[in-house]
Each structure stands twice: as structure tokens, then as C-alpha cells.
Design an enzyme around this catalytic site. Structure first.
Site, mmCIF file in Angstrom:
data_model
loop_
_atom_site.group_PDB
_atom_site.id
_atom_site.type_symbol
_atom_site.label_atom_id
_atom_site.label_comp_id
_atom_site.label_asym_id
_atom_site.label_seq_id
_atom_site.Cartn_x
_atom_site.Cartn_y
_atom_site.Cartn_z
ATOM 1 N N ASP A 214 98.123 13.061 -25.233
ATOM 2 C CA ASP A 214 96.695 13.106 -25.562
ATOM 3 C C ASP A 214 96.042 14.359 -25.014
ATOM 4 O OD1 ASP A 214 96.971 12.438 -22.913
ATOM 5 O OD2 ASP A 214 95.223 11.126 -22.877
ATOM 6 N N ASP B 113 91.279 15.990 -22.910
ATOM 7 C CA ASP B 113 92.106 14.789 -22.790
ATOM 8 C C ASP B 113 91.335 13.611 -23.372
ATOM 9 O OD1 ASP B 113 94.096 16.151 -21.560
ATOM 10 O OD2 ASP B 113 93.997 15.087 -19.652
ATOM 11 N N LEU B 114 92.002 12.813 -24.196
ATOM 12 C CA LEU B 114 91.380 11.574 -24.668
ATOM 13 C C LEU B 114 91.226 10.610 -23.494
ATOM 14 C CD1 LEU B 114 93.216 11.044 -28.070
ATOM 15 C CD2 LEU B 114 90.759 11.360 -27.768
#
Length: 625
Positions: free
Chosen positions: A284, A242-243
Site C-alpha cells: 500500500d 500510505d493507505l
């Protein structure tokens, strides 16, 4: 995956042509039968003219009868005829040829009808022939005779028509085969090729993320299943990424810049091996399948991706959870996913900007498939949970002021206790669901007994953000409690530096719930929360109390502790004791070691953590001092 497009195309065209051919054959077969019968009627009509001449001949009756018999015999030997008879309109037989055993006379009503209309007719009848049914045909031909109209009754062999149909069937099947062989390439050239290209493009678009060019969620599960099947003898590693703070990037810098970050992140996966496959699962969220690498090799590979991403966008990083299926510890697809997801959750809990392997996370705290299944059963109400109520004593007066609900797991559970259950639930993202199950069990236990006094219910940090106060109030009412009867207890680690938990607590206080803050002093979040929420009870962490006046690092907080005791109408410090579950003897309670706590507000109650309280991990209960 289904059949390839060309195979499905060939099957579709072939089926359509064959269906059309079968319909056409059915129609044509009936037409052939009708045309054959009409031809037979015309032939028999021509033969009946010769019979009429014999009947009209002015000769000796014997000669005339012989001539009639000869004509009938001639009719009987042509066109597949098996019987020919000459009848009067009333059914009387004049002459016949080819009499068959068991044949019944012609229907007099049918004979009279043909005689009156003067029109030839044919009827079909079903006959048994060697355990099979065949159609036989019976003809009625009007014959003019001096002074009356006679009826020529003829039975024709069924093979005459069936041979015509069989011949047409052979030609039809050959025509269908030629039609199929011609229709398939022609249809593909005239439209099928374009449809095939569109289908390939649609499948490619469904399997590929339009923005990043990575594989999308659709092929992810089949690809992981295939990798696990092929890599039974080698490790297969799954990484979920995950960003970090991507929503903040979108909100502050715009979605266009956010798209550039996503594209740059996808480009950073070029640092991986050619055998590794990256997927964009949505938003994301990304995943990488790394066959042949263990967790540590995958972590090193992701660090190269992290470096590449920082080179493209300064300050942009990601969190990753890594889990492997190995020969020594094989994992099915769902279990591998849950392990990687638990590791990702742990990476976020540790502050993001890092990769966490499931193996390192589980070191010293093994998470087996058996424990995951047991936790899933707890959350899904498929495993029993019992509730005990630990009394909270006022030692000055020797009375029980309240009870705190504690959980007990089944004795045969692979999970050691509620503390391990909630720790594992946190890793798997199931803490809020387990917290809800715990509250249901507590209220069920309350409803089953005569309740008196306050009920302490702990709320897990993961459940606090989305806790529905109205729904909780309704659940309490069903158990015979009011909000004023309940103390909602949260820890200082319950996200009290965020707006949503504060709003939930404020809403609860407005509805009449009492609030307790536990583990005060472990961090600074509790101090800030005191300025935003009115807590009725404050439980100072035992470590802080033990070190006051002894540790110079926290010596300066001694005055703060006394200030807390004097806050809210100048009420001083009190010592309160939490006994063993359901203990009722104040004298025995006094033999237990107590903890010092500060209270504010209305209740004058405080108690340190003992056991695993409903909805939150706690320390073991105090032992006799």
C-alpha cells in the site's frame, strides 16, 4: 539504462558472424599453406626427373656436369626458388645454383633420412626480414643417380605462400562483410523480432505495476533523478503515500476487496496533472513526483486525490509526506526521500488521514542535511556519545538509591542535544536504532566503573515493541549486571494501549527487570496499562501534581492520586529527588527542588525526568529552588 535492444542485437549478431569468420579464416589459411606446399613439391618433383636424365646420360663428365648445372639453374629460376643444390646422402655437395651468403649446408641427418625413405619432404624455418619474422620453406627431393640416391635441396622464397594467404584474406574479409550484412536482417526476421517484442514486453511489465497500471518501483529512482536534474531551476516535489489501515481492510473484507481499493486509489491519481507521475512502490506504498510544484501546491493536488478516493470508497483515506527540492533549498535524491519519509511518519503520528509537508513539520525546528548526517553518524557508531549518571536520592535517609543514565552529545554536533536527536530520529524512523546505540553506550560506561545500586534505563516507545529481552539480558551480563539491577522506564506514550508493548513489558518483568512508568497522567493509556502490567515505580507527571486541588477540571483526580499512593500493600506517597549527574552530597541535594511521585511495589524509588535519559527524550534537569 544500457544500449537499446536493436543496437545490442546488431552487435551480438555481428560479433558472432565475425568470430565464426575468424575461426574459418584461421583454418582456411593453414589449408592454403599446406596446399601451396604440396603443389610446390609436385612441381619440384617433375623438375627433378629432368635432373635424373642428366645424371643418367652416358656422356663426357664435363658435358654431364654442365647439363646438371643447367638443370639446377632452370629450377632456381622457377616457382620463387632462391637456391637449388644437389647433395649426396652424406652431405657432400655435387652442384648448386643461387648460392646465398651465410647459407649453411643442409643437415646431413635430414639428407640421409630422405635418401633412405625415398620420400620428398618440406620444412619451415623462421627468418628475420626487416625486423619482422617470415616463414621460409626448404624442400628435400630424392633424385635417382647411377649407383646412389642424391638429394635435391631447394629454398623457396616466402612470398610465394604469403601472397596466396593475402589473396585469400581479402576474399575472406569481403565474404565476412557480406555475411554480416545479410545475417543481421535475416536473423531479425527469423527470430530477433520476436525476441525484441518479448524484451519490450518484459521491460514494460517490470516498469509497470500489474494490478494498478501505475509505474512500479524499478523506474522510480531513475525518474526522480531525472526530475531533479531537469528541474534544477524549478521546484521538484516528492510525495510518499500510505493507505491508512490497509491491512485491516484486507483482513476484514478480503484481499479481493483490497485489490479493488488499490486499483481505485491508482485511478484517483487521474486528478493530478499530466506532468505528475505516480508509482506503486509495493503493497500500500505509493509515491508521486510533482515537478514544478512546491510543497503547498503538491498538498492541494493530493487533497483532490483524497476527495476522489473517498468518492470511490467511503472511509478509505491515506497519509502522505511531502518534501520539495527548491532553488533556495536544493536536496539530493536521498535527502529528499528522507524528508518525505519523515513527513509521512509525522502524518501517521498525528493520527493519519492527512498530508504533512516537511516545511511545516520543520517549522521552528530546522532539519538540515547537516543534522541528518550527524544523526546518521550517531546511529552508525561513527560519532561519540558520552554517558553521565544522575543519582536518585532518598532524602529521608540521605543516601543514593539509584542512578539514571543520561546521554551527552559531542560539543561540536549540529544537534542541540539528546532531546532534539530523538525527536529527529522519530521523524526519520531511526529512533529504535538510536535507542539501541544509547543502551550500548550506557552498558559500556557501566562496565568501565565500579557499579553499585540500581540503574534506570529509559526505553524509547519505538524500540519497545521489538525489544529483545533475552539479548538485553545477555548485554547486561557482559557489563556485570543482572536484570534485578535494572529499572526499565517507559512513558505513558509508549503505545501501552497495544498488545505488543504490553507483552514486552510482561516478558521483562518475568525475567526479573523492574519497571517504571513515567509521565503518568498525560493520557489514559497509563491507567489501562496498570491493569495489565505490574509497575514497580510510577512517576506522576509534574503538571498533574501542580494542578491537583487548583484546577477544577482535574480536581476529581485528587483522590485517584492518593489511591495510587496507597496501592500495593498500602505503601504511602514518597518524595524522591534526582540530583545533578554524579552528585554525592545529600546536603546539597536537599537544596534542589523535588518532585512528588507515587510508588508501588518493591523498590520505594521514584524520580521525575531530568535531562535526556538514555533512550528517551526528557525535560531539562531541575534547578536549585
Amino acid at each position: 539504462m544500457g544500449l537499446p535492444f536493436l543496437v545490442r542485437w546488431v552487435l551480438a549478431v555481428s560479433s558472432a558472424v565475425l568470430l565464426a569468420g575468424l575461426v574459418e579464416f584461421g583454418v582456411a589459411q593453414q589449408q592454403i599453406v599446406d596446399r601451396g606446399l604440396q603443389d610446390s613439391l609436385r612441381n619440384y618433383g617433375a623438375l627433378s626427373e629432368q635432373l635424373e636424365e642428366a645424371l643418367a646420360a652416358n656422356s663426357d663428365p664435363a658435358i654431364r656436369d654442365a647439363a646438371i648445372a643447367a638443370e639446377l639453374d632452370h629450377i632456381k629460376h622457377g616457382y620463387g626458388t632462391v637456391y637449388a643444390g644437389l647433395f649426396a646422402a652424406d652431405g657432400r655437395l655435387f652442384a648448386e645454383a643461387g648460392k646465398e651468403p651465410g647459407r649453411t649446408r643442409a643437415d646431413p641427418e635430414r639428407l640421409a633420412e630422405v635418401a633412405s625413405t625415398g620420400t620428398a619432404a618440406v620444412e619451415t624455418e623462421e627468418l628475420a626480414d626487416h625486423d619482422a619474422s617470415v616463414d621460409a620453406y626448404e624442400f628435400f627431393i630424392p633424385v635417382s643417380a647411377p649407383g646412389a640416391t642424391l638429394i635435391l635441396n631447394i629454398d623457396q622464397h616466402p612470398d610465394i605462400i604469403s601472397e596466396l594467404v593475402a589473396d585469400q584474406r581479402q576474399r575472406g574479409l569481403l565474404g565476412l562483410l557480406v555475411a554480416v550484412l545479410c545475417a543481421i536482417p535475416l536473423s531479425y526476421m527469423l527470430g530477433g523480432r520476436t525476441l525484441h517484442l518479448r524484451q519490450l514486453r518484459a521491460q514494460r511489465e517490470a516498469d509497470e505495476d500489474a494490478l494498478t497500471g501505475l509505474a512500479s518501483r524499478r523506474p522510480f529512482r531513475p525518474a526522480l533523478e531525472s526530475a531533479l536534474t531537469r528541474g534544477a531551476a524549478t521546484p521538484v516535489t516528492l510525495a510518499l503515500l500510505d493507505l491508512d489501515n490497509f491491512k485491516r481492510i484486507n483482513d476484514r473484507l478480503g484481499h479481493s476487496y483490497g485489490d479493488r481499493v488499490l486499483t481505485g486509489f491508482a485511478d484517483s491519481f487521474a486528478e493530478l496533472r499530466a506532468s505528475d507521475t505516480a508509482f506503486r512502490l509495493g503493497g500500500d506504498e505509493f509515491a508521486v513526483i510533482l515537478p514544478g510544484l512546491d510543497e503547498y501546491g503538491a498538498a492541494e493536488a493530493l487533497e483532490r486525490v483524497r476527495t476522489a478516493l473517498l468518492g470511490r470508497f467511503t472511509g478509505v483515506t491515506f497519509s502522505a509526506g511531502i518534501a520539495s527540492s527548491t532553488v533556495a533549498d536544493p536536496a539530493a535524491l536521498q535527502e529528499l526521500w528522507e524528508r518525505a519519509d519523515a513527513a509521512l511518519y509525522e502524518a501517521k503520528r498525528r493520527g493519519r488521514r492527512q498530508s504533512v509537508t516537511f516545511g511545516s513539520m520543520a517549522a521552528g525546528h530546522t532539519v538540515s542535511a547537516e543534522k541528518i548526517e550527524a544523526l546518521t553518524a550517531l546511529v552508525a557508531d561513527n560519532s561519540p556519545i558520552t554517558v553521565a549518571f544522575q543519582p536518585i536520592w532518598d532524602l529521608r535517609r540521605g543516601v543514593v538509591l539509584a542512578h539514571e543514565a543520561l546521554l551527552r552529545l559531542p560539543t561540536d554536533s549540529p544537534i542541540s542535544g539528546p532531546q532534539e536527536a530523538f525527536e529527529l530520529a522519530e521523524r526519520l524512523g531511526l529512533a529504535a536504532a538510536l535507542d539501541a546505540r544509547a543502551r550500548r553506550e550506557v552498558l559500556t560506561a557501566v562496565k568501565a566503573r565500579r557499579w553499585d545500586g540500581l540503574l534506570f534505563m529509559n526505553i524509547h516507545p519505538d524500540a519497545l515493541t521489538h525489544l529483545d529481552i533475552d539479548a538485553l539480558t545477555a548485554e547486561l551480563a557482559a557489563a556485570g549486571l543482572e536484570p534485578e539491577d535494572v529499572v526499565l522506564e517507559v512513558t505513558e506514550q509508549a503505545g501501552l494501549d497495544h498488545a505488543e508493548p504490553i507483552r514486552t513489558l510482561t516478558r521483562a518483568h518475568e525475567r526479573g527487570f523492574r519497571l517504571a512508568l513515567d509521565d503518568m497522567g498525560r493520557s489514559n493509556a497509563g491507567l489501562r496499562a496498570l491493569t495489565l502490567v505490574r509497575f514497580d515505580i510510577i512517576k506522576i507527571d509534574g503538571e498533574v501534581i501542580a494542578r491537583l486541588g487548583k484546577d477544577p477540571l482535574i480536581g476529581g483526580h485528587r483522590g485517584c492520586g492518593h489511591d495510587l499512593c496507597r496501592a500495593e500493600r498500602g505503601v504511602g506517597c514518597r518524595r524522591r529527588h534526582r540530583g545533578t549527574p554524579d552528585a554525592l552530597n545529600p546536603a546539597a541535594a536537599r537544596t534542589q527542588r523535588h518532585r512528588t511521585a507515587a510508588r508501588t511495589g518493591r523498590t520505594g524509588l521514584s524520580a521525575g525526568p531530568a535531562g535526556a535519559a538514555a533512550g528517551r527524550t526528557q525535560h531539562p534537569p531541575p534547578r536549585p529552588g
